[in-house]
Design a protein around this motif. Structure first.
Motif, mmCIF file in Angstrom:
data_model
loop_
_atom_site.group_PDB
_atom_site.id
_atom_site.type_symbol
_atom_site.label_atom_id
_atom_site.label_comp_id
_atom_site.label_asym_id
_atom_site.label_seq_id
_atom_site.Cartn_x
_atom_site.Cartn_y
_atom_site.Cartn_z
ATOM 1 N N SER A 91 59.902 5.029 -31.821
ATOM 2 C CA SER A 91 60.416 6.062 -31.932
ATOM 3 C C SER A 91 60.447 6.945 -33.029
ATOM 4 O O SER A 91 61.140 6.413 -33.840
ATOM 5 N N GLY A 92 59.951 8.106 -32.514
ATOM 6 C CA GLY A 92 60.054 9.394 -33.517
ATOM 7 C C GLY A 92 59.713 10.472 -32.934
ATOM 8 O O GLY A 92 59.547 11.160 -31.720
ATOM 9 N N VAL A 93 58.840 11.733 -33.919
ATOM 10 C CA VAL A 93 59.282 13.252 -33.364
ATOM 11 C C VAL A 93 57.576 13.765 -33.880
ATOM 12 O O VAL A 93 57.184 12.691 -35.290
ATOM 13 N N ASN A 94 56.309 14.545 -33.409
ATOM 14 C CA ASN A 94 55.595 14.681 -34.022
ATOM 15 C C ASN A 94 55.736 16.785 -34.100
ATOM 16 O O ASN A 94 56.594 16.512 -34.631
ATOM 17 N N ASN A 95 54.720 16.697 -34.892
ATOM 18 C CA ASN A 95 55.308 18.450 -35.490
ATOM 19 C C ASN A 95 55.381 19.139 -34.804
ATOM 20 O O ASN A 95 56.286 20.136 -35.091
ATOM 21 N N ALA A 96 55.108 19.222 -33.403
ATOM 22 C CA ALA A 96 55.902 20.164 -33.034
ATOM 23 C C ALA A 96 57.505 19.435 -32.297
ATOM 24 O O ALA A 96 57.892 20.429 -31.066
ATOM 25 N N GLY A 97 57.545 18.365 -32.523
ATOM 26 C CA GLY A 97 59.552 17.998 -32.201
ATOM 27 C C GLY A 97 59.052 17.249 -31.053
ATOM 28 O O GLY A 97 60.747 17.606 -30.594
ATOM 29 N N PRO A 105 58.283 14.072 -28.939
ATOM 30 C CA PRO A 105 58.344 12.324 -29.077
ATOM 31 C C PRO A 105 57.056 11.658 -29.137
ATOM 32 O O PRO A 105 56.464 12.475 -28.501
ATOM 33 N N VAL A 106 57.219 10.687 -29.967
ATOM 34 C CA VAL A 106 56.206 9.705 -29.902
ATOM 35 C C VAL A 106 56.760 8.426 -30.105
ATOM 36 O O VAL A 106 57.760 8.079 -30.879
ATOM 37 N N SER A 107 56.367 8.017 -28.710
ATOM 38 C CA SER A 107 56.869 6.651 -29.025
ATOM 39 C C SER A 107 56.723 5.661 -28.084
ATOM 40 O O SER A 107 54.713 5.845 -27.272
ATOM 41 N N GLY A 108 56.529 4.213 -27.923
ATOM 42 C CA GLY A 108 55.771 3.201 -27.465
ATOM 43 C C GLY A 108 56.408 2.059 -27.840
ATOM 44 O O GLY A 108 57.499 1.567 -28.859
ATOM 45 N N THR A 109 55.387 1.047 -27.692
ATOM 46 C CA THR A 109 55.348 -0.687 -27.746
ATOM 47 C C THR A 109 54.481 -1.625 -28.501
ATOM 48 O O THR A 109 53.466 -1.041 -28.338
ATOM 49 N N ASN A 110 54.731 -1.997 -28.862
ATOM 50 C CA ASN A 110 53.806 -3.023 -29.460
ATOM 51 C C ASN A 110 54.004 -4.873 -29.346
ATOM 52 O O ASN A 110 55.454 -4.783 -29.920
ATOM 53 N N ALA A 111 52.917 -5.422 -29.627
ATOM 54 C CA ALA A 111 53.312 -7.001 -29.028
ATOM 55 C C ALA A 111 53.051 -7.307 -30.530
ATOM 56 O O ALA A 111 51.890 -7.287 -31.174
#
Length: 727
Positions: A110-116, A118-124
């Motif tokens: 999880s984190g943030v983009n230029n516009a503030g 959210p950028v999140s997800g999962t990887n296996a």
């Protein structure tokens, strides 16, 4: 996030741990779209373990990746495979597996983009494994060691201690050898020593262990024996000395010995156990005892008084106090028992007394003495204390008294006095002697004095307090009578100051009187004399109306005045008030100022002033409430006469005023203000000498239908009133 795969080989008998590296990867071009999936420059990406299959688990020591400040660039710079400089290590644990297989471990980001946004997800991360047996010897031998060992020291060096130590190994063909230090059979010093042991198997695995050996000294020293001792008592405590025994100890050698009680102690009668003890360096104490016996075979020393002679104090004899004592070397003071006790009453004659004393060991001492009681004491005569009596007359005074006598043996006996009680004793000192004799012929006497004195002053009779009225400025002359009588001398002269007949000034005075009898006793008495001024000044009337006089208005005399005179102060100011000349009753009041004593006087005179007599109005005017009907604007003659007593007044000054009032023709109440009547035809108020009357022409108002009341008032206030109705 970058996803990949892991391939591991697992043992069938234990879990496997392996590390997975995690990094951030660029994916797409940067823009300000809130839904853009590219992390912002310099932002922080948080990573977490989500889940795993096949019983796997993962842990991360660090959970954040900080991206570079130039993480995003132009579209041409953002390749798909650029990874972050910073990576995270995730430790994955694969449990023991009997067969090969596969699974996955899932992580979140999880984190943030230029516009503030959210950028999140999962990887296996895919995980595959193969298995193989993993037989190894990494287990050290197991030592079998003794528990803590405690041994008793046999010398100052300590004690020889033996023990057994062994080892076992699961894979070794034979038990490995064990080595220990210090070795079994070594001499261990006092205190606690740690024994370290170890054993190494054929695979080079070493097992180690230890235990403690404590060498202690709990054996007490051995004290040498002593013989019992015996002595005769030399006092309450008998001093006994000896040489202390010696002691031996396996560790400490020969420790010092002390005895309780110590040698040189004072011992009481009887058996006392003495215990001698010694302590080694370890605090162990050994002891040995013996007996000291002190014997007492000597009797107490008894002391009794010499024979005693006592004076009888009563019919029963006398109380005799004596002291008998006994002292014993061992017991000290010992109780003494006598056939008669100290403080007993001993009868007249000789009484033997036997005493004895026994100490605590039964040793006896005895002795005796005599007590003789006799009567040689005369009776005690009690007389009154010397006293003084006041002479009751020229012969002196009768004195009453009584004496008693008491004898120690005979008790109360009669006493006689010379002169006897009740005798009249002359002025001066009189000695009275009283005596009494007991049955044994012992005579006692005593005396006292009676002094007859004349200390009573003459009695003076003075008058009661006198109050007199001042008769002049000097006060008042006052006479009085005073007498004096003395019990011994009879009538005596009296002197008073001021003397009778003196003139006493205003105010309070004290008259002091004294009388002295032949014995020089002075009597005194006083009484008060008060001269007062309560008489007010006398008033004298000068001129003015006579008291009770009756005067016609205008003939009242002038006011007059008054004079006042006071007996003490002389002339006093006087003033007359209340004067009047109006018709009616009047009261004149003459009032004086206060004299110096505050007295003032007031007198009154009453007189009366009579009104003038009026006659009229005469015809043509009707009186007595009759409405006179006249034409408005006409002239009406008002005729009348005025008499001052019997004298008819003819001067027009006798008339004060004429007034007219318009009134209601029905009720007679005033409607308009009063209007002065004016004369007509050049005629004024006049006295008509021909007709012998006053005439005033009244011109009625030109107001038909109106009603008026016309009033004539004379100087004394008398009035004539007539009513008119205009037409």
């Amino acid at each position: 996030m970058q996803a990949g795969a892991a391939s591991v080989e697992a043992c069938t008998d234990k879990p496997v741990e392996f590390t997975v590296l995690i990094a951030a990867r660029r994916n797409g071009n940067p823009n300000a779209n809130a839904n853009n999936g590219v992390f912002a420059n310099g932002s922080t990406v948080t990573v977490g373990f989500v889940s795993a299959t096949e019983g796997m688990a993962a842990t991360l020591a660090d959970t954040t990746i900080t991206l570079e400040p130039e993480w995003q660039g132009s579209a041409s710079d953002n390749t798909q495979n650029d990874l972050s400089d910073e990576t995270l290590a995730a430790v994955v644990t694969l449990p023991a597996k009997s067969l090969g297989g596969s699974g996955s471990v899932t992580f979140s980001y999880s984190g943030v983009n230029n516009a503030g946004g959210p950028v999140s997800g999962t990887n296996a991360v895919a995980v595959t494994w193969t298995t193989a047996p993993c037989i190894t010897d990494a287990t050290p031998p197991q030592l079998q060691l003794p528990g803590p060992i405690t041994a008793e020291a046999t010398s100052a060096a300590g004690a020889l201690v033996t023990y057994s130590a062994a080892a076992t190994d699961d894979t070794a063909p034979a038990a490995p050898a064990v080595t220990c230090a210090p070795a079994s059979g070594a001499t261990f010093p006092l205190g606690t020593t740690t024994v370290a042991c170890s054993a190494t198997d054929t695979a080079g695995n070493t097992g180690a262990g230890s235990f403690t050996v404590t060498v202690q000294d709990t054996t007490a020293p051995v004290v040498g024996s002593m013989s019992n001792l015996g002595f005769e008592a030399s006092g309450p405590l008998t001093t006994v000395t000896w040489t202390d025994p010696t002691a031996t100890d396996a560790v400490s050698g020969s420790p010092a010995v002390s005895c309780s009680p110590p040698s040189g102690t004072g011992f009481p009668v009887g058996e006392t156990t003495v215990t001698c003890s010694a302590s080694d360096a370890a605090g162990n104490t050994g002891s040995r005892s013996f007996m000291v016996t002190i014997a007492d075979t000597g009797a107490p020393v008894l002391v009794v008084p010499e024979d005693i002679t006592a004076e009888a104090t009563g019919p029963a004899g006398a109380v005799v106090v004596f002291d008998a004592s006994a002292f014993d070397l061992v017991d000290g003071d010992v109780a003494v028992n006598c056939s008669r006790q100290s403080g007993d009453v001993f009868p007249l004659g000789i009484t033997p007394v036997t005493c004895s004393a026994i100490d605590s060991r039964g040793n006896l001492a005895d002795d005796s003495f005599d007590v003789t009681v006799h009567d040689t004491t005369a009776p005690a005569v009690s007389v009154p204390a010397s006293f003084i009596v006041e002479a009751a007359g020229p012969s002196g005074a009768a004195a009453v008294y009584a004496a008693t006598a008491a004898d120690a043996v005979d008790g109360e006996i009669a006493a006689t006095c010379v002169p006897g009680s009740g005798t009249t004793l002359p002025l001066g000192i009189n000695t009275i002697t009283c005596s009494a004799t007991d049955a044994a012929g012992n005579t006692g006497s005593n005396s006292f004095t009676v002094t007859v004195v004349d200390t009573t002053p003459p009695a003076i009779e003075v008058p009661a307090a006198i109050t007199a009225e001042a008769t002049g400025p000097a006060g008042a002359g006052i006479s009085y009578s005073v007498t004096a009588t003395d019990l011994v001398d009879g009538p005596v002269d009296v002197t008073c100051e001021p003397v009778s007949g003196s003139t006493f000034a205003l105010g309070g005075h004290q008259v002091d009187c004294t009388a002295i009898d032949a014995a020089g006793n002075e009597g005194s008495a006083s009484f008060a004399v008060t001269v007062v001024d309560t008489t007010p000044p006398a008033i004298t009337w000068v001129g003015g109306p006579a008291s009770g006089g009756t005067y016609i208005f205008g003939s009242v005399p002038a006011p007059g005045s008054c004079n006042a005179f006071d007996l003490v102060a002389g002339p006093v100011a006087c003033e007359v008030t209340g004067y009047g000349t109006s018709v009616g009753a009047h009261t004149l009041t003459a009032t004086t100022d206060e004299d110096p004593s505050g007295n003032s006087a007031t007198e009154t005179r009453s007189y009366s002033v009579s009104a003038w007599t009026l006659r009229g109005f005469f015809q043509p005017v009707d009186m007595n409430g009759v409405w006179n009907s006249v034409k408005g604007g006409s002239t009406v003659p008002l005729k009348f006469e005025v008499f001052a007593g019997a004298t008819e007044l003819v001067g027009t000054s006798a008339v004060l005023s004429f007034t007219q009032k318009e009134v209601s023709c029905q009720s007679g109440s005033t409607v308009l203000d009063e209007i002065e009547v004016t004369t007509t035809g050049g005629t004024t108020l006049r006295y008509d000498t021909t007709g012998g009357q006053f005439i005033q022409n009244w011109q009625s108002p030109k107001k038909p239908g109106a009603c008026y009341v016309v009033t004539m008032t004379t100087q004394d206030g008398s009035k004539l009133t007539a009513s008119f109705k205009l037409k």
